[in-house]
Write a protein that holds these residues in place. Structure first.
Motif, PDB file in Angstrom:
ATOM      1  N   ARG A  98     -24.393  56.312  68.251  1.00  0.00           N
ATOM      2  CA  ARG A  98     -24.232  57.709  68.651  1.00  0.00           C
ATOM      3  C   ARG A  98     -25.481  58.206  69.367  1.00  0.00           C
ATOM      4  NH1 ARG A  98     -25.854  62.451  67.999  1.00  0.00           N
ATOM      5  NH2 ARG A  98     -27.422  61.796  66.482  1.00  0.00           N
ATOM      6  N   GLU A  99     -26.652  57.876  68.830  1.00  0.00           N
ATOM      7  CA  GLU A  99     -27.909  58.295  69.460  1.00  0.00           C
ATOM      8  C   GLU A  99     -28.058  57.664  70.846  1.00  0.00           C
ATOM      9  OE1 GLU A  99     -30.835  57.157  66.629  1.00  0.00           O
ATOM     10  OE2 GLU A  99     -30.351  58.760  65.205  1.00  0.00           O
ATOM     11  N   GLY A 100     -27.664  56.403  70.972  1.00  0.00           N
ATOM     12  CA  GLY A 100     -27.729  55.745  72.270  1.00  0.00           C
ATOM     13  C   GLY A 100     -26.772  56.356  73.277  1.00  0.00           C
ATOM     14  N   LEU A 101     -25.553  56.700  72.822  1.00  0.00           N
ATOM     15  CA  LEU A 101     -24.582  57.320  73.714  1.00  0.00           C
ATOM     16  C   LEU A 101     -25.024  58.727  74.104  1.00  0.00           C
ATOM     17  CD1 LEU A 101     -21.238  56.169  72.044  1.00  0.00           C
ATOM     18  CD2 LEU A 101     -22.288  55.283  74.133  1.00  0.00           C
ATOM     19  N   ASP A 102     -25.684  59.431  73.190  1.00  0.00           N
ATOM     20  CA  ASP A 102     -26.201  60.753  73.522  1.00  0.00           C
ATOM     21  C   ASP A 102     -27.278  60.648  74.602  1.00  0.00           C
ATOM     22  OD1 ASP A 102     -26.375  63.683  72.931  1.00  0.00           O
ATOM     23  OD2 ASP A 102     -28.427  63.129  72.391  1.00  0.00           O
ATOM     24  N   ALA A 103     -28.151  59.653  74.483  1.00  0.00           N
ATOM     25  CA  ALA A 103     -29.174  59.434  75.512  1.00  0.00           C
ATOM     26  C   ALA A 103     -28.525  59.106  76.858  1.00  0.00           C
ATOM     27  CB  ALA A 103     -30.119  58.313  75.085  1.00  0.00           C
ATOM     28  N   PHE A 104     -27.447  58.325  76.827  1.00  0.00           N
ATOM     29  CA  PHE A 104     -26.690  57.987  78.038  1.00  0.00           C
ATOM     30  C   PHE A 104     -26.144  59.258  78.686  1.00  0.00           C
ATOM     31  CE2 PHE A 104     -22.427  57.254  79.804  1.00  0.00           C
ATOM     32  CZ  PHE A 104     -22.707  56.357  80.820  1.00  0.00           C
ATOM     33  N   VAL A 105     -25.568  60.148  77.881  1.00  0.00           N
ATOM     34  CA  VAL A 105     -24.997  61.394  78.391  1.00  0.00           C
ATOM     35  C   VAL A 105     -26.084  62.283  78.982  1.00  0.00           C
ATOM     36  CG1 VAL A 105     -23.921  63.573  77.670  1.00  0.00           C
ATOM     37  CG2 VAL A 105     -22.950  61.388  76.936  1.00  0.00           C
ATOM     38  N   GLN A 106     -27.229  62.388  78.304  1.00  0.00           N
ATOM     39  CA  GLN A 106     -28.317  63.226  78.824  1.00  0.00           C
ATOM     40  C   GLN A 106     -28.802  62.707  80.177  1.00  0.00           C
ATOM     41  OE1 GLN A 106     -28.753  65.994  77.202  1.00  0.00           O
ATOM     42  NE2 GLN A 106     -27.394  65.197  75.604  1.00  0.00           N
ATOM     43  N   SER A 107     -28.941  61.390  80.278  1.00  0.00           N
ATOM     44  CA  SER A 107     -29.378  60.801  81.552  1.00  0.00           C
ATOM     45  C   SER A 107     -28.351  61.031  82.644  1.00  0.00           C
ATOM     46  CB  SER A 107     -29.619  59.295  81.372  1.00  0.00           C
ATOM     47  OG  SER A 107     -30.646  59.056  80.431  1.00  0.00           O
ATOM     48  N   LEU A 108     -27.078  60.914  82.285  1.00  0.00           N
ATOM     49  CA  LEU A 108     -26.018  61.113  83.264  1.00  0.00           C
ATOM     50  C   LEU A 108     -26.055  62.536  83.805  1.00  0.00           C
ATOM     51  CD1 LEU A 108     -22.355  59.883  82.795  1.00  0.00           C
ATOM     52  CD2 LEU A 108     -22.849  62.118  83.769  1.00  0.00           C
ATOM     53  N   MET A 109     -26.269  63.512  82.916  1.00  0.00           N
ATOM     54  CA  MET A 109     -26.308  64.905  83.346  1.00  0.00           C
ATOM     55  C   MET A 109     -27.488  65.197  84.278  1.00  0.00           C
ATOM     56  SD  MET A 109     -23.893  66.897  82.183  1.00  0.00           S
ATOM     57  CE  MET A 109     -22.455  66.715  81.105  1.00  0.00           C
ATOM     58  N   GLN A 110     -28.602  64.501  84.051  1.00  0.00           N
ATOM     59  CA  GLN A 110     -29.827  64.798  84.803  1.00  0.00           C
ATOM     60  C   GLN A 110     -30.011  63.908  86.023  1.00  0.00           C
ATOM     61  OE1 GLN A 110     -32.887  64.383  81.851  1.00  0.00           O
ATOM     62  NE2 GLN A 110     -31.912  65.827  80.444  1.00  0.00           N
ATOM     63  N   GLU A 111     -29.285  62.812  86.111  1.00  0.00           N
ATOM     64  CA  GLU A 111     -29.470  61.846  87.193  1.00  0.00           C
ATOM     65  C   GLU A 111     -29.323  62.517  88.558  1.00  0.00           C
ATOM     66  OE1 GLU A 111     -29.897  58.217  89.279  1.00  0.00           O
ATOM     67  OE2 GLU A 111     -30.267  58.679  87.178  1.00  0.00           O
ATOM     68  N   GLY A 112     -30.356  62.393  89.357  1.00  0.00           N
ATOM     69  CA  GLY A 112     -30.320  62.890  90.738  1.00  0.00           C
ATOM     70  C   GLY A 112     -30.013  64.368  90.846  1.00  0.00           C
ATOM     71  N   GLY A 113     -30.520  65.157  89.888  1.00  0.00           N
ATOM     72  CA  GLY A 113     -30.264  66.593  89.960  1.00  0.00           C
ATOM     73  C   GLY A 113     -28.815  66.954  89.689  1.00  0.00           C
ATOM     74  N   GLY A 114     -28.128  66.105  88.960  1.00  0.00           N
ATOM     75  CA  GLY A 114     -26.727  66.382  88.625  1.00  0.00           C
ATOM     76  C   GLY A 114     -25.736  65.847  89.635  1.00  0.00           C
ATOM     77  N   ARG A 115     -26.178  64.932  90.499  1.00  0.00           N
ATOM     78  CA  ARG A 115     -25.287  64.433  91.559  1.00  0.00           C
ATOM     79  C   ARG A 115     -24.073  63.700  91.001  1.00  0.00           C
ATOM     80  NH1 ARG A 115     -27.593  58.723  93.703  1.00  0.00           N
ATOM     81  NH2 ARG A 115     -28.530  58.012  91.747  1.00  0.00           N
TER      82      ARG A 115
END
Length: 455
Positions: A98-115
């Protein structure tokens, strides 16, 4: 003004200037069971003051990750690896994943300014378009901001849910004459109602879809329905006749009992005699034992959820916190219930027996062990289940409309006119859209018994 992000599905995905982009987090996990048990991860999404959640399995995260690798050059996203061996339901492993998937989601949201939020696969994964809708390219919305208007025939009604073969398509609020309010809860009311054609009396529990979704309680409501379907024939459990829905409400059509809540009688009498307490305890134990035999843990036992019928027998109701699919030796980890009724040893985190196998009625011994306790030596369990033991207290109900055992706090309240109508059909009404209800979020809610049971 707004930035338009094409989503390749024929309509623009829009971010309004000055409004922060969506946020998301993997909040917790649940264990579900179909042909076998599996873990789902609850993803809570928020944007512009609105919030909703979706449940996703690990394979759905994995599929999204693989899709992104093909479409986006070198995305900085790391997904926790698959578990090839061992128990996928191990609590430590599930928490780490769960912690790893949460980190994945946070990175996805922030990647390239939300691109990445422009991609249709990402928007579908988080159900962004379904919950936020889309604005026109000039930035003007299709409503008045925070409300969906349902004032005339041109207004688009709330989406109709595909309920499958169990739906009682003919059921509607207008079938009932709503007579009195007999209970209230967090999401609606319980009303005494008479079916206009059948001339039968029911307790109809009416819930607001908007409030249920806003408070992330959809799973509990669907769980309550599922449990009710499994408890149709037990003498001490409330029975479900059928349920249906309108665009803005859910309706449970239940047994009507008017002997009053055990809480109401206990509050009035202050204390019960031991024989009376033994009688109620035996009927409650029988009800809980039956639930446990079906793999169901109740989790909200309190006097307010125990009704008396016209003869004085116990009827257990309200299964919103129940959990299904448990073996006799399994436990749950959720801290839930009503704070006022938590046992002192639970509040102090000091259980009477830390080894749960040493507790009365634990494991496979269950209800059979409880029945053998000396406190119940005088109870004939076969007669009890047949309701052939005279209750120690008679509620003295004169007829079905006798409400003197029901708290006046409820019965003195006027029945809201809105109960019998849908918001999409009320002139001048508006539904708050702080939470938009997805098309399939209450799929499968409606239920009707086989035709021969309804005659």
């Amino acid at each position: 003004m707004c930035d338009v992000w094409p989503n390749t599905k024929g309509r623009p995905a829009v971010r309004t200037v000055g409004v922060p982009p969506p946020s998301a987090r993997v909040e917790n996990t649940e264990t579900w069971q179909r042909s076998k048990k599996f873990t789902v991860y609850k993803v809570v999404v928020g944007c512009d003051g609105r919030s909703w959640f979706v449940f996703r399995r690990y394979n759905e995260f994995y599929k999204l990750s693989e899709t992104l690798k093909k479409q986006v050059p070198a995305p900085q996203l790391k997904l926790p690896g698959k578990k090839l061996f061992g128990n996928n339901l191990d609590p430590t492993f599930v928490q780490e994943r769960r912690e790893g998937l949460d980190a994945f989601v946070q990175s996805l949201m922030q990647e390239g300014g939300g691109r990445l939020l422009r991609l249709p696969e990402v928007r579908e994964f988080f159900q962004l378009d379904r919950n936020l809708g889309s604005l026109s390219e000039d930035g003007e919305g299709d409503g008045d901001g925070d409300s969906i208007e349902g004032t005339d025939s041109t207004s688009e009604p709330a989406p109709q849910v595909n309920l499958g073969p169990s739906e009682r398509t003919s059921a509607r609020p207008a079938d009932f004459e709503f007579l009195h309010v007999i209970g209230k809860g967090s999401f609606g009311r319980v009303l005494l109602a008479r079916h206009r054609t059948e001339q039968r009396f029911y307790a109809v529990k009416v819930l607001s879809k908007r409030l249920v979704v806003k408070r992330n309680e959809v799973r509990h409501i669907m769980s309550e329905r599922s449990v009710l379907l499994k408890t149709l024939n037990h003498p001490f459990l409330v029975g479900l006749h059928y349920c249906f829905q309108t665009p803005d409400k859910l309706f449970f059509v239940l047994d009507y009992v008017n002997g009053g809540e055990l809480f109401f009688h206990l509050q009035r009498e202050r204390v019960f005699t031991e024989p009376r307490a033994r009688f109620y305890s035996a009927e409650i134990a029988a009800a809980l034992g039956y639930l446990h035999s079906r793999g169901i843990v109740y989790r909200d036992l309190k006097p307010e959820n125990l009704l008396l019928d016209a003869e004085g027998h116990v009827v257990l109701t309200d299964f919103g916190l129940s959990k299904e699919g448990l073996l006799p030796t399994e436990t749950t980890n959720t801290f839930c219930g009503t704070p006022e009724y938590l046992a002192p040893e639970v509040l102090r985190k000091e259980l009477l027996h830390k080894d749960n196998q040493q507790r009365l009625g634990s494991g496979y011994r269950g209800f059979d062990e409880v029945k053998l306790h000396s406190f119940f030596d005088s109870v004939d369990w076969e007669l009890l289940l047949a309701k052939k033991i005279q209750p120690p207290f008679n509620p003295n109900v004169s007829d079905v409309l006798d409400l003197h055992n029901i708290d006046p706090e409820f019965t003195c309240e006027a029945v809201p006119a809105s109960v019998a109508t849908s918001a999409s059909h009320r002139k001048g009404s508006a539904l708050s859209a702080s939470v938009r209800i997805p098309d399939d979020i209450f799929a499968g809610f409606s239920y009707a018994p086989p035709t021969d049971e309804m005659l």
